[in-house]
Enzyme design. Sequence first.
Site, mmCIF file in Angstrom:
data_model
loop_
_atom_site.group_PDB
_atom_site.id
_atom_site.type_symbol
_atom_site.label_atom_id
_atom_site.label_comp_id
_atom_site.label_asym_id
_atom_site.label_seq_id
_atom_site.Cartn_x
_atom_site.Cartn_y
_atom_site.Cartn_z
ATOM 1 N N ASP A 55 0.707 -1.102 -0.135
ATOM 2 C CA ASP A 55 0.101 0.009 -0.116
ATOM 3 C C ASP A 55 0.916 1.142 0.066
ATOM 4 O O ASP A 55 0.690 2.451 -0.380
ATOM 5 C CB ASP A 55 -1.015 0.024 1.250
ATOM 6 C CG ASP A 55 -2.258 0.737 0.674
ATOM 7 O OD1 ASP A 55 -2.626 0.544 -0.257
ATOM 8 O OD2 ASP A 55 -2.914 1.727 1.649
ATOM 9 N N GLU A 96 0.461 10.754 4.897
ATOM 10 C CA GLU A 96 0.059 9.633 5.044
ATOM 11 C C GLU A 96 1.329 8.749 4.616
ATOM 12 O O GLU A 96 1.719 7.747 5.024
ATOM 13 C CB GLU A 96 -0.868 9.410 3.735
ATOM 14 C CG GLU A 96 -1.434 7.831 3.871
ATOM 15 C CD GLU A 96 -2.873 7.941 3.230
ATOM 16 O OE1 GLU A 96 -3.768 8.447 3.590
ATOM 17 O OE2 GLU A 96 -3.192 7.089 2.429
ATOM 18 N N GLU A 148 -11.237 6.376 -2.030
ATOM 19 C CA GLU A 148 -10.953 6.554 -0.690
ATOM 20 C C GLU A 148 -12.193 6.032 0.109
ATOM 21 O O GLU A 148 -12.133 5.699 1.435
ATOM 22 C CB GLU A 148 -11.366 8.179 -0.556
ATOM 23 C CG GLU A 148 -10.129 8.846 -1.077
ATOM 24 C CD GLU A 148 -8.778 8.839 -0.474
ATOM 25 O OE1 GLU A 148 -8.360 7.557 -0.124
ATOM 26 O OE2 GLU A 148 -8.245 9.877 -0.221
ATOM 27 N N GLU A 218 -9.792 -3.261 -5.962
ATOM 28 C CA GLU A 218 -9.678 -3.190 -4.371
ATOM 29 C C GLU A 218 -9.804 -4.778 -3.974
ATOM 30 O O GLU A 218 -9.076 -5.153 -3.028
ATOM 31 C CB GLU A 218 -10.759 -2.197 -3.952
ATOM 32 C CG GLU A 218 -10.647 -0.918 -3.908
ATOM 33 C CD GLU A 218 -9.276 -0.229 -3.276
ATOM 34 O OE1 GLU A 218 -8.856 -0.894 -2.179
ATOM 35 O OE2 GLU A 218 -8.821 0.868 -3.455
HETATM 36 C C1 NSP Z 1 -5.366 -0.094 -2.480
HETATM 37 C C2 NSP Z 1 -5.932 1.354 -1.687
HETATM 38 N N1 NSP Z 1 -7.001 1.801 -1.961
HETATM 39 C C3 NSP Z 1 -7.456 2.989 -1.180
HETATM 40 C C4 NSP Z 1 -6.599 3.766 -0.473
HETATM 41 C C5 NSP Z 1 -6.724 4.733 0.250
HETATM 42 N N2 NSP Z 1 -6.273 5.899 -0.241
HETATM 43 C C6 NSP Z 1 -5.197 3.163 -0.425
HETATM 44 N N3 NSP Z 1 -4.508 3.725 0.455
HETATM 45 N N4 NSP Z 1 -4.929 1.868 -0.934
#
Ligand code: NSP
Length: 229
Positions: A55, A96, A148, A218
């Site tokens: 991520d 972040e 999001e 996702e």
């Molecule tokens: C895979 C993924 N999807 C959504 C987000 C949220 N920004 C993230 N950090 N990573």
Amino acid sequence: MEEKLKAEEKKIGMTEAWLRKHRLLYTGATRHPFILSIRDGTVDIAAFKTWLAQDYLFVRAFVPFAASVLIKAYKESDDNTDMEVILGGVAALKDEISWFKNEANKWGISLSNVVPQKPNKNYCGLLDSLTRPEVEYSVAITAFWAIEAVYQESFAHCLGEGSQTPQELKETCERWGNEGFGQYCQSLQNIANLHLQKASDDELKNAEVALLSVLEHEVEFWNMSCASV
Ligand SMILES: Cc1ncc(CN)c(N)n1
């Protein structure tokens, strides 16, 4: 378009109408076994570490996409507050990225050696394609909101009543599951709905396809995190 009229009749926005239409896929993305395992405390820490490292790479790729949405808001929206909401989101990404670095350090993960896995590469490819100037603002903001919102819904679920999320993962869940992030997602959804209301049939089709692609990626992203254990 018929769907738009139906959404108006029910007094719901287009995004909500699509979420209802594609409920199974949306639930798949927001109630994935990986998320459920965090919530019930049975999560495999190796899977969590894989997710964290992958991520971090995703969020780096998300920055230029977010910047492209900001440019579109500036050029294409006649409401100044659109740009300010998105700017808030872009600015938060700096924090972040630092959070990912700190968290990786805590878990003993070296981020400089992380290689993106196929589902991550594919998802970043989608982001890249949505960054193109010819992608309409309504399409890009729909995808932005969905990306999001999936995290918000997923991680908020890990904090809800009856959750047994391990203490050391609570901060992660708070990052996306907190109230403020929920309000930010709601603002993004409102912006998307307003622009979809004015969109042509073609744009609507493209926005729905973009939403479905986000949800599919996702699910694949969560699958990837579990599979590499
Ligand atoms: C895979 C993924 N999807 C959504 C987000 C949220 N920004 C993230 N950090 N990573």
